[in-house]
Design a protein around this motif. Structure first.
Motif, short mmCIF file in Angstrom:
data_model
loop_
_atom_site.label_atom_id
_atom_site.label_comp_id
_atom_site.label_asym_id
_atom_site.label_seq_id
_atom_site.Cartn_x
_atom_site.Cartn_y
_atom_site.Cartn_z
N PRO A 41 14.45 103.75 -54.93
CA PRO A 41 15.06 102.96 -53.84
C PRO A 41 16.25 103.65 -53.20
O PRO A 41 16.48 103.51 -52.00
CB PRO A 41 15.49 101.66 -54.55
CG PRO A 41 14.63 101.58 -55.76
CD PRO A 41 14.43 103.00 -56.20
N LEU A 42 17.02 104.40 -54.00
CA LEU A 42 18.15 105.14 -53.45
C LEU A 42 17.69 106.18 -52.44
O LEU A 42 18.32 106.40 -51.40
CB LEU A 42 18.95 105.80 -54.56
CG LEU A 42 20.15 106.64 -54.12
CD1 LEU A 42 21.21 105.76 -53.46
CD2 LEU A 42 20.75 107.40 -55.30
N ALA A 43 16.55 106.82 -52.72
CA ALA A 43 16.02 107.82 -51.80
C ALA A 43 15.64 107.19 -50.46
O ALA A 43 15.88 107.76 -49.40
CB ALA A 43 14.82 108.53 -52.42
N GLY A 44 15.04 106.00 -50.51
CA GLY A 44 14.73 105.29 -49.27
C GLY A 44 15.99 104.96 -48.50
O GLY A 44 16.02 105.05 -47.26
N LEU A 45 17.04 104.59 -49.22
CA LEU A 45 18.32 104.31 -48.58
C LEU A 45 18.91 105.56 -47.94
O LEU A 45 19.46 105.50 -46.84
CB LEU A 45 19.29 103.73 -49.61
CG LEU A 45 20.73 103.53 -49.13
CD1 LEU A 45 20.78 102.50 -48.01
CD2 LEU A 45 21.62 103.10 -50.29
N VAL A 46 18.80 106.70 -48.62
CA VAL A 46 19.32 107.95 -48.08
C VAL A 46 18.64 108.27 -46.75
O VAL A 46 19.29 108.69 -45.78
CB VAL A 46 19.14 109.10 -49.09
CG1 VAL A 46 19.43 110.46 -48.44
CG2 VAL A 46 20.05 108.90 -50.29
N ALA A 47 17.33 108.07 -46.68
CA ALA A 47 16.62 108.31 -45.42
C ALA A 47 17.15 107.40 -44.32
O ALA A 47 17.40 107.84 -43.19
CB ALA A 47 15.12 108.08 -45.62
N ALA A 48 17.35 106.12 -44.64
CA ALA A 48 17.87 105.18 -43.64
C ALA A 48 19.28 105.54 -43.22
O ALA A 48 19.64 105.43 -42.04
CB ALA A 48 17.84 103.76 -44.21
#
Length: 367
Positions: A41-48
């Motif tokens: 989930p952190l990786a998805g946040l980094v993209a956003a």
């Protein structure tokens, strides 16, 4: 540095598309060693977050602006393989939904902004953390330098691509000088944003920063009023102060605020590539984007007349779509708990160790 359609000819665009596809395939496999249920989930946040910050063009010089590329930030926060995927997801969302970066030039943009920046930044970052003291400050300093160098490296990569497949007859020497010169300045902004972000996360959850994994402190003894390393003691993980869910929520809130509100005050000047293209005639054969008339083209919502509201809504929609798309990708490729127990999946990136999610602290004993 989003390259539009028409800058690079079809054969070169196709070649970079093959390179980009191969790199994404390798990254999908490599990301399994970097991601688990906690960090996906952190990786998805980094993209956003990268999507949001890329909307914030900052002034550089002589009527030119710049924005974050994000390769260094993503690689340091979630790992180099995952970093390539993060920036690739952002570029895909920007190209399809917002007409930012040509669709035929998607391979060029992924190669420049996702692959080159991530590889250069992470290689330099790892080299620096090996020679610097193993402290949080060293990680932040290494992040600054790595991000700074990654931007002119991407500018040089574009120049080389243009030398091979440019669609206009221009002086490559002048283009290289202009591109690298302005992107060194943009790199300073990239470095500041990257170092501040990495420093902020590492201050509350160092175990969530991929580049800081293994950052430890030895147990201490107080001898004659001074703290010394305890003989034969094993390092204890650096303390985590905040749950990863709170970090995720805070990061998403920051992304929404940046894209939905702060972006309205971003510089309207052309970015480094746009300025060089206009000055040197690179843009003579620019083609209209395939989705130039989409409802979100140019980061505005169609039929919403208020510019601030239109841009803000587009930014919030972009953050939402990117975090969902990115999280779906990273959740699908993550390392599952049953995989962790398998002998075939026990190898990780050298020097990287997973710190526990719960808070741990350094012990100090009086002797």
């Amino acid at each position: 540095m989003h390259v539009p359609d028409g800058f690079i000819n079809a054969p070169t665009s196709a070649a970079t598309g093959v390179i980009a596809a191969g790199a994404v395939a390798v990254s999908l496999r490599g990301a399994r060693r970097e991601l688990d249920e906690r960090t996906a989930p952190l990786a998805g946040l980094v993209a956003a977050f990268i999507f949001a910050v890329q909307m914030l063009n900052f002034p550089v010089a002589a009527g030119t602006s710049g924005h974050l590329l994000g390769g260094a930030l993503a690689a340091i926060l979630v790992g180099p393989y995952t970093g390539v995927l993060c920036v690739s997801v952002v570029l895909l969302m920007q190209g399809i939904l917002f007409a930012d970066g040509g669709l035929t030039a998607l391979g060029v943009n992924i190669t420049n902004m996702a692959i080159v920046t991530t590889v250069v930044a992470y290689a330099l970052f790892r080299g620096l953390v090996k020679v610097l003291p193993r402290t949080r400050r060293s990680v932040t300093v290494a992040s600054f330098v790595a991000a700074l160098v990654s931007v002119p490296a991407a500018a040089l990569a574009f120049t080389l691509m243009y030398a091979v497949g440019g669609t206009t007859d221009v002086s490559i020497g002048k283009v290289a000088t202009a591109m690298i010169g302005v992107h060194v300045l943009i790199g300073i902004g990239e470095a500041v944003i990257t170092a501040l972000t990495v420093g902020s996360v590492i201050a509350v959850r160092p175990d969530l920063v991929y580049g800081a994994r293994g950052l430890t402190q030895k147990l201490k003894l107080r001898v004659n009023g001074e703290l010394v390393d305890a003989p034969g003691s094993e390092p204890a993980p650096v303390a985590a102060r905040t749950s990863h869910r709170k970090v995720w929520a805070a990061g998403l809130a920051a992304s929404v605020v940046l894209a939905g509100f702060v972006s309205f005050y971003a510089s309207a000047n052309p970015d480094g590539l746009e300025k060089v293209a206009a000055d040197h005639g690179i843009d003579k054969k620019t083609e209209e984007h395939a989705v130039a008339h989409s409802p979100l083209a140019d980061y505005g919502v169609k039929d919403v007349d208020d510019a601030r509201l239109s841009g803000g809504l587009a930014g919030v929609i972009g953050v939402g779509v990117t975090v969902v798309a990115g999280s779906a990708v990273f959740w699908a490729v993550r390392r599952r708990r049953d995989d962790d127990a398998s002998p075939s999946n026990t190898t990780d990136v050298p020097g990287a160790t997973d710190a526990p999610d719960s808070t741990s602290s350094t012990s100090t004993t009086s002797a």
